[in-house]
Design an enzyme around this catalytic site. Structure first.
Site, mmCIF file in Angstrom:
data_model
loop_
_atom_site.group_PDB
_atom_site.id
_atom_site.type_symbol
_atom_site.label_atom_id
_atom_site.label_comp_id
_atom_site.label_asym_id
_atom_site.label_seq_id
_atom_site.Cartn_x
_atom_site.Cartn_y
_atom_site.Cartn_z
ATOM 1 N N HIS A 30 12.042 -0.312 74.484
ATOM 2 C CA HIS A 30 12.652 -1.010 75.563
ATOM 3 C C HIS A 30 12.085 -2.492 75.544
ATOM 4 O O HIS A 30 12.577 -3.326 76.447
ATOM 5 C CB HIS A 30 12.271 -0.350 76.798
ATOM 6 C CG HIS A 30 10.601 -0.461 76.951
ATOM 7 N ND1 HIS A 30 9.919 -0.145 78.329
ATOM 8 C CD2 HIS A 30 9.591 -0.659 76.124
ATOM 9 C CE1 HIS A 30 8.752 -0.227 78.246
ATOM 10 N NE2 HIS A 30 8.392 -0.475 77.169
ATOM 11 N N ASP A 69 1.159 -1.059 63.582
ATOM 12 C CA ASP A 69 1.333 -2.121 64.517
ATOM 13 C C ASP A 69 1.039 -3.363 63.827
ATOM 14 O O ASP A 69 0.439 -3.508 62.810
ATOM 15 C CB ASP A 69 0.215 -1.625 65.443
ATOM 16 C CG ASP A 69 0.843 -2.189 67.018
ATOM 17 O OD1 ASP A 69 0.959 -3.310 67.217
ATOM 18 O OD2 ASP A 69 1.029 -1.390 67.992
ATOM 19 N N GLY A 114 1.424 -4.116 59.901
ATOM 20 C CA GLY A 114 2.740 -4.382 59.551
ATOM 21 C C GLY A 114 3.693 -4.810 60.595
ATOM 22 O O GLY A 114 3.441 -4.742 61.857
ATOM 23 N N ASP A 115 4.570 -5.778 60.447
ATOM 24 C CA ASP A 115 5.553 -6.132 61.350
ATOM 25 C C ASP A 115 7.033 -5.252 61.272
ATOM 26 O O ASP A 115 7.582 -5.427 60.189
ATOM 27 C CB ASP A 115 5.944 -7.725 61.194
ATOM 28 C CG ASP A 115 7.128 -8.199 62.113
ATOM 29 O OD1 ASP A 115 8.012 -7.430 62.679
ATOM 30 O OD2 ASP A 115 7.171 -9.471 62.322
ATOM 31 N N PHE A 116 7.161 -4.395 62.175
ATOM 32 C CA PHE A 116 8.265 -3.480 62.008
ATOM 33 C C PHE A 116 9.694 -4.037 61.673
ATOM 34 O O PHE A 116 10.719 -3.513 61.556
ATOM 35 C CB PHE A 116 8.507 -2.310 63.028
ATOM 36 C CG PHE A 116 8.225 -2.683 64.432
ATOM 37 C CD1 PHE A 116 8.958 -3.588 65.010
ATOM 38 C CD2 PHE A 116 7.496 -1.912 65.431
ATOM 39 C CE1 PHE A 116 8.822 -4.150 66.387
ATOM 40 C CE2 PHE A 116 7.547 -1.957 66.687
ATOM 41 C CZ PHE A 116 8.090 -3.173 67.137
HETATM 42 C C1 LIG Z 1 4.619 -1.261 74.692
HETATM 43 S S1 LIG Z 1 3.520 -1.211 73.558
HETATM 44 C C2 LIG Z 1 3.622 0.709 73.187
HETATM 45 C C3 LIG Z 1 2.310 1.248 72.403
HETATM 46 C C4 LIG Z 1 2.456 2.642 72.298
HETATM 47 N N1 LIG Z 1 3.424 3.188 71.382
HETATM 48 C C5 LIG Z 1 2.381 3.599 73.790
HETATM 49 O O1 LIG Z 1 3.526 4.102 73.863
HETATM 50 O O2 LIG Z 1 1.592 3.570 74.333
HETATM 51 C C6 LIG Z 1 4.722 -1.551 72.208
HETATM 52 C C7 LIG Z 1 3.852 -1.794 70.800
HETATM 53 O O3 LIG Z 1 4.540 -2.468 69.614
HETATM 54 C C8 LIG Z 1 3.712 -3.152 68.819
HETATM 55 N N2 LIG Z 1 4.741 -4.147 68.519
HETATM 56 C C9 LIG Z 1 5.330 -5.149 68.927
HETATM 57 N N3 LIG Z 1 5.931 -5.921 68.123
HETATM 58 C C10 LIG Z 1 5.716 -5.406 66.933
HETATM 59 C C11 LIG Z 1 6.163 -5.624 65.464
HETATM 60 N N4 LIG Z 1 7.033 -6.556 65.423
HETATM 61 N N5 LIG Z 1 5.651 -4.824 64.420
HETATM 62 C C12 LIG Z 1 4.923 -3.883 64.894
HETATM 63 N N6 LIG Z 1 4.410 -3.641 66.076
HETATM 64 C C13 LIG Z 1 4.759 -4.231 66.807
HETATM 65 C C14 LIG Z 1 2.933 -3.735 70.000
HETATM 66 O O4 LIG Z 1 1.824 -4.309 69.466
HETATM 67 C C15 LIG Z 1 2.347 -2.706 70.833
HETATM 68 O O5 LIG Z 1 1.302 -2.110 70.428
#
Ligand SMILES: C[S@@+](CC[C@H](N)C(=O)[O-])C[C@H]1O[C@@H](n2cnc3c(N)ncnc32)[C@H](O)[C@@H]1O
Length: 331
Positions: A240, A194, A220-222
């Site tokens: 989503h 995350d 990291g940034d995915f």
């Molecule tokens: C809607 S939350 C879902 C969290 C978890 N997977 C759940 O289902 O409860 C989306 C997650 O994606 C992470 N996220 C958003 N952009 C991201 C990025 N560019 N790189 C890595 N993680 C990211 C957010 O920090 C967040 O924790």
């Protein structure tokens, strides 16, 4: 929700919801967590004025949100479990009050313009704002845990984990999913990826569950960084948030990071293929249109089609809990 039958039912539904949200904001359910209280004691703890107090608390009784025994008020089994903000595994109140409440007022604007009023600078803006302070970061991640635990349990029991050894949860928030899976399957180890602000909350949550030796955080940034490689890659409530092109980027990267023979698990409030039954999935999609430019929910059929485009085979959909399902595909 009871479907309103008359014009006035529609109006009263709105006011019932408003009364309920006021009780969340005033922390009525948390105030009652320890023991039942008289109206006066409850007013001392919540700051509710004596003039409307009896009508407010009795309305909550009539709405099945509180119980009254003699002159004392208590939570019901459900409101005690889900609306006491100290029960961090189940409390969603802050999320619908603070995080999502602000956007709700802008729904009509979004429906008219097609634009996300809260993300004019691009999709990353939602997370920049959400992670602006430690407190807002924690609240968001706690809400994610509360929303995802039932599905995490269903995935922990309803997926053939005995065939695999490693798991990567991409966009893991606090790590509720890998914690639930690793608790049930001691042969597994996992990594949660995350953005860096998620680290502290993740490490605390994992340590509190005694799993720090098998479950680590990878900041990291995915979109910029490769995903950690693993036998199973999970994307929960992640796709989503993004537009179709970004969804494809993430699925392509998941395919690249998976070990041969590995599986991808995508779980969300998947909309039913006929787009007419899963109201929560459709309403959540509207919330995504509001919160994130490009964000939208999708059907399980859409998801299977996308997975197949990226080379996943033998895809299937499986119901998890409530409005949620998972789509699985194999490399
Ligand atoms: C809607 S939350 C879902 C969290 C978890 N997977 C759940 O289902 O409860 C989306 C997650 O994606 C992470 N996220 C958003 N952009 C991201 C990025 N560019 N790189 C890595 N993680 C990211 C957010 O920090 C967040 O924790």
């Amino acid at each position: 929700m009871t479907v309103p039958r008359t014009t006035t039912d529609f109006m009263w539904s709105w006011w019932k919801m408003k009364t309920f949200l006021s009780a969340v904001e005033l922390r009525v359910f948390t105030a009652l967590a320890e023991r039942p209280l008289t109206a006066e004691e409850l007013c001392d703890r919540t700051g509710v004025h004596s003039r409307p107090a009896a009508d407010f608390y009795d309305a909550l009784v009539a709405l099945d949100l509180l119980r009254r025994d003699g002159d004392r008020y208590a939570t019901t089994e459900e409101t005690g479990e889900f609306l006491d903000e100290d029960k961090r595994h189940s409390y969603l109140g802050d999320h619908f009050r603070v995080a999502m409440g602000g956007f709700a007022d802008e729904m009509v604007e979004m429906l008219r313009t097609g634009q996300s009023p809260s993300g004019r600078r691009g999709p990353g803006e939602f997370y920049e704002k959400t992670y602006a302070t430690d407190d807002s970061t924690r609240r968001f991640h706690r809400a994610m845990t509360a929303m995802s635990l039932a599905s995490a349990d269903a995935i922990a029991t309803g997926f053939p984990w005995d065939r695999y050894r490693t798991l990567a949860d991409i966009g893991c928030a606090e790590g509720a999913l890998p914690v639930r899976v690793l608790e049930r399957h001691p042969h597994l180890s996992a990594v949660g990826m995350d953005l860096p602000p998620a680290r502290e909350g993740f490490e605390e949550y994992v340590a509190a569950h005694g799993l720090a030796d098998r479950l680590r955080f990878q900041p990291g940034d995915f979109f910029q960084d490769p995903m950690p490689s693993a036998d199973v890659i999970v994307l929960g409530h992640v796709l989503h948030n993004w537009d179709l092109e970004d969804k494809h980027t993430l699925l392509k990267k998941a395919h690249e990071a998976l070990a041969p023979g590995g599986a991808v698990v995508v779980y969300e409030t998947m909309i039913d293929d006929e787009r007419q039954d899963n109201a929560v999935g459709l309403v959540l999609s509207l919330m995504m249109h509001l919160a994130l430019p490009g964000g939208f929910d999708y059907t399980s059929g859409d998801c299977r089609g996308w997975l197949e485009q990226h080379g996943f085979r033998d895809t299937y959909v499986q119901h998890l809990s409530g409005a949620e399902s998972m789509v699985v595909g194999f490399k």
